[in-house]
Design a protein around this motif. Structure first.
Motif, PDB file in Angstrom:
ATOM      1  N   ILE A   1      10.816   2.565 -10.997  1.00 46.88           N
ATOM      2  CA  ILE A   1      10.578   0.823 -10.147  1.00 46.88           C
ATOM      3  C   ILE A   1      10.407   0.752  -8.779  1.00 46.88           C
ATOM      4  O   ILE A   1      11.344   0.843  -8.339  1.00 46.88           O
ATOM      5  CB  ILE A   1      11.062  -0.311 -10.747  1.00 46.88           C
ATOM      6  CG1 ILE A   1      10.213  -1.420 -11.389  1.00 46.88           C
ATOM      7  CG2 ILE A   1      12.745  -0.301 -10.373  1.00 46.88           C
ATOM      8  CD1 ILE A   1      10.868  -2.598 -12.497  1.00 46.88           C
ATOM      9  N   SER A   2       9.589  -0.685  -8.261  1.00 50.18           N
ATOM     10  CA  SER A   2       9.392  -1.239  -7.133  1.00 50.18           C
ATOM     11  C   SER A   2       8.702  -2.440  -7.195  1.00 50.18           C
ATOM     12  O   SER A   2       8.126  -2.470  -8.322  1.00 50.18           O
ATOM     13  CB  SER A   2       8.724   0.206  -5.791  1.00 50.18           C
ATOM     14  OG  SER A   2       7.054   0.166  -6.258  1.00 50.18           O
ATOM     15  N   SER A   3       8.791  -3.382  -6.194  1.00 50.16           N
ATOM     16  CA  SER A   3       8.143  -4.605  -5.898  1.00 50.16           C
ATOM     17  C   SER A   3       6.313  -4.460  -6.011  1.00 50.16           C
ATOM     18  O   SER A   3       6.081  -5.528  -5.840  1.00 50.16           O
ATOM     19  CB  SER A   3       9.088  -5.663  -4.783  1.00 50.16           C
ATOM     20  OG  SER A   3       8.910  -4.844  -3.517  1.00 50.16           O
ATOM     21  N   ASP A   4       6.336  -2.939  -5.242  1.00 50.22           N
ATOM     22  CA  ASP A   4       4.684  -2.976  -4.715  1.00 50.22           C
ATOM     23  C   ASP A   4       3.759  -1.905  -5.412  1.00 50.22           C
ATOM     24  O   ASP A   4       2.645  -2.272  -4.797  1.00 50.22           O
ATOM     25  CB  ASP A   4       4.502  -2.139  -3.170  1.00 50.22           C
ATOM     26  CG  ASP A   4       5.460  -1.460  -2.928  1.00 50.22           C
ATOM     27  OD1 ASP A   4       5.633  -0.666  -4.677  1.00 50.22           O
ATOM     28  OD2 ASP A   4       5.459  -0.335  -2.684  1.00 50.22           O
ATOM     29  N   LYS A   5       4.205  -2.383  -7.043  1.00 47.43           N
ATOM     30  CA  LYS A   5       3.526  -1.319  -7.728  1.00 47.43           C
ATOM     31  C   LYS A   5       3.599  -2.172  -8.976  1.00 47.43           C
ATOM     32  O   LYS A   5       4.533  -3.281  -9.648  1.00 47.43           O
ATOM     33  CB  LYS A   5       4.046  -0.033  -8.212  1.00 47.43           C
ATOM     34  CG  LYS A   5       4.166   0.936  -7.097  1.00 47.43           C
ATOM     35  CD  LYS A   5       4.886   1.789  -7.298  1.00 47.43           C
ATOM     36  CE  LYS A   5       4.832   3.486  -6.576  1.00 47.43           C
ATOM     37  NZ  LYS A   5       5.419   4.320  -6.831  1.00 47.43           N
ATOM     38  N   SER A   6       2.102  -2.004  -9.888  1.00 44.80           N
ATOM     39  CA  SER A   6       2.826  -3.004 -10.427  1.00 44.80           C
ATOM     40  C   SER A   6       3.137  -2.727 -12.489  1.00 44.80           C
ATOM     41  O   SER A   6       3.170  -0.669 -12.111  1.00 44.80           O
ATOM     42  CB  SER A   6       0.571  -3.159 -11.990  1.00 44.80           C
ATOM     43  OG  SER A   6       0.350  -1.782 -11.912  1.00 44.80           O
ATOM     44  N   PHE A   7       3.520  -3.618 -13.388  1.00 45.04           N
ATOM     45  CA  PHE A   7       4.192  -2.676 -14.091  1.00 45.04           C
ATOM     46  C   PHE A   7       3.666  -1.275 -15.039  1.00 45.04           C
ATOM     47  O   PHE A   7       4.120  -0.122 -15.191  1.00 45.04           O
ATOM     48  CB  PHE A   7       4.841  -3.253 -15.085  1.00 45.04           C
ATOM     49  CG  PHE A   7       5.927  -2.783 -15.752  1.00 45.04           C
ATOM     50  CD1 PHE A   7       7.328  -2.890 -16.250  1.00 45.04           C
ATOM     51  CD2 PHE A   7       5.003  -2.648 -17.219  1.00 45.04           C
ATOM     52  CE1 PHE A   7       7.928  -2.554 -16.955  1.00 45.04           C
ATOM     53  CE2 PHE A   7       5.868  -2.518 -18.330  1.00 45.04           C
ATOM     54  CZ  PHE A   7       7.870  -2.025 -18.546  1.00 45.04           C
ATOM     55  N   PRO A   8       2.385  -1.603 -15.482  1.00 43.47           N
ATOM     56  CA  PRO A   8       1.348  -0.818 -16.203  1.00 43.47           C
ATOM     57  C   PRO A   8       2.432   0.940 -14.466  1.00 43.47           C
ATOM     58  O   PRO A   8       2.055   1.906 -15.485  1.00 43.47           O
ATOM     59  CB  PRO A   8       0.296  -0.740 -16.007  1.00 43.47           C
ATOM     60  CG  PRO A   8       0.179  -2.053 -16.337  1.00 43.47           C
ATOM     61  CD  PRO A   8       1.544  -2.793 -15.043  1.00 43.47           C
TER      62      PRO A   8
END
Length: 501
Positions: A336-343
């Motif tokens: 998980i990271s802030s610059d990627k969407s959850f899907p």
């Protein structure tokens, strides 16, 4: 005056009354715990699927008691079963179908063959089933009883609260009339039917020896229920010891050093639930072994009630479900990271890593189970050493799938030793004073001693000036404050003590 027939002779007398009754005699016979040796309403509610959700619903209804919210005469316990059946059927409508499938088995298993045989011998009598049960439940069951009823008088589904409030006498009189009832035989096990018994020519209030009232979901397996109700009744062990103690230790030792502490804590919650599903089996086994081999086993008053509600395969199923959820969330902490969407983050999950961790975790749980089995089946002095290992599992097991730092490892060591010392002394001395041993304060002292020793030995003071260390010390000090204050309060000069010569 109503004859109360409750012993074996009374049963024989009732059978004789039935078999010698004149032709065309009206016989009013009760269903629950009479013609059917269980309670039809409870068996219907016991059919709810999934059973865990059914148990949760019934538990919630028992807690809220919505029948006390009803108006007028239908308020209160008189409407309890109706409300439970109504709500359960509306929320679990497939139960009606499941009940149809189950009734044949129930009728064969719990039909009162003695009473049925007597009723069928007198072929010319008119047998009417009269019950406070509910029509759609009762009629499905009656189809599989080897007896033909002239009629079935039961409570309606939507108007069940009204029917139950009016009582069986009202329902029977409304259909048959008082003159017909006055010549009848009535057979029931319930004092609630006194008005009906007083109205018939031959009242029979009889308790059948084989009859048994079994509450709905009385045998359903619920994780940690044995721990709460049988092993540690009244102690709120799950909340106080597992969630507010062990789980918090895992957060302080593992989650705080993870890049995604909240997600990691969620994964640890699922994994600790998985762990305790299997650890609880050891507690059950411990009590069973004590009951079998010890002269004076220490068992709770509720042990007999809950010991048969444990299902080994269901415990493992729940453990696997919790583990899968925990390991998926744990893997999410890595991607998980802030610059990627959850899907896209979910799509980046490494399935091989999850399966590998799953295999490691299940293997670890098997080792825990084997260790606890060994602990339960060896002598009590040998248990001292296995107890240390069992306590270590509660914290170090999680390092199979995640990692900590030296501060977390020290915290785990302090927890294990602080729990092992009292048990060690107890097994060697069996001293009652161990009940007052300040476990939390001992843990704090051990943690402080080891971390200072490590800092001095490595010449690295950074582990002392660390926010994780500070958080652990604050939490440990908070838990131990009452024990510390008690010790300070009891400090006094030795000169104040009386010397006995």
């Amino acid at each position: 005056m109503i004859n109360i027939l409750i012993d074996e002779t009374s049963v024989l007398e009732v059978l004789n009354i039935i078999e010698t009754a004149p032709d065309s005699t009206l016989i009013l016979v009760d269903l629950d715990e009479t013609l059917f040796l269980r309670n039809s309403t409870q068996e219907y509610l016991n059919t709810l699927q999934p059973r865990v959700l059914g148990w949760l619903l019934l538990t919630l209804l028992n807690f809220l008691k919505p029948w006390n919210w009803l108006p007028g005469k239908i308020k209160g316990e008189v409407s309890r079963d109706w409300m439970r059946v109504l709500v359960a059927t509306l929320l679990f409508p497939w139960t009606i179908i499941l009940w149809q499938w189950r009734t044949k088995q129930l009728a064969q298993a719990y039909g009162n063959t003695t009473l049925i045989r007597a009723l069928t011998k007198n072929a010319n009598s008119r047998v009417i089933l009269t019950t406070q049960g509910f029509g759609f439940i009762v009629r499905s069951l009656c189809k599989h009883l080897p007896i033909t009823f002239n009629d079935v008088i039961a409570c309606r589904f939507w108007q069940g609260a009204i029917d139950r409030q009016r009582g069986k006498h009202f329902l029977v009189t409304a259909l048959l009339g008082e003159n017909e009832i006055a010549r009848a035989i009535a057979i029931t096990d319930s004092n609630d039917d006194n008005q009906l018994l007083a109205s018939v020519a031959t009242p029979c209030l009889v308790i059948w020896p084989e009859a048994k009232y079994v509450s709905a979901m009385a045998d359903v397996y619920i994780p940690f229920l044995y721990l709460e109700r049988a092993k540690r009744p009244g102690e709120r062990y799950f909340v106080k010891k597992i969630l507010l103690d062990d789980f918090v230790v895992l957060i302080l030792g593992l989650s705080l050093v993870n890049s995604q502490p909240i997600l990691h804590a969620i994964s640890m919650l699922f994994l600790i639930l998985s762990f305790w599903c299997i650890y609880e089996l050891g507690y059950v086994e411990n009590d069973i072994v004590a009951e079998r081999f010890e002269k004076k086993p220490t068992l709770s008053k509720t042990y007999q009630k809950y010991k048969n509600r444990i299902s080994v395969w269901q415990a493992w199923l729940w453990s696997v479900i919790f583990a899968v959820l925990g390991l998926i969330v744990l893997e999410l902490t890595k991607v998980i990271s802030s610059d990627k969407s959850f899907p896209s983050e979910v799509g980046a999950l490494d399935l091989v890593t999850i399966l590998t961790n799953m295999a490691l975790w299940i293997g670890l749980l098997l080792v825990v189970r084997v260790t606890f089995y060994a602990y339960n089946h060896v002598d009590k002095q040998t248990r001292i050493w296995l107890y240390f290992i069992l306590q270590a599992y509660k914290y170090f097991s999680f390092l199979v799938v995640t990692k900590t730092n030296i501060i977390g490892a020290i915290l785990f060591i302090a927890q294990v030793i602080s729990r092992w010392i009292p048990y060690f002394v107890y097994r060697l001395t069996n001293s009652e004073w161990l009940k007052d041993l300040p476990h939390q304060l001992v843990g704090l002292v051990i943690f402080g001693f080891i971390i200072i020793a490590v800092a001095l030995g490595t010449q690295n003071s950074s582990i002392l000036m660390n926010w994780q260390t500070l958080a652990i010390l604050i939490w440990s000090a908070y838990r131990a404050k009452s024990q510390f204050l008690k010790i300070v309060h009891e400090i006094h000069p030795i000169s104040s003590e009386k010397i006995i010569v």
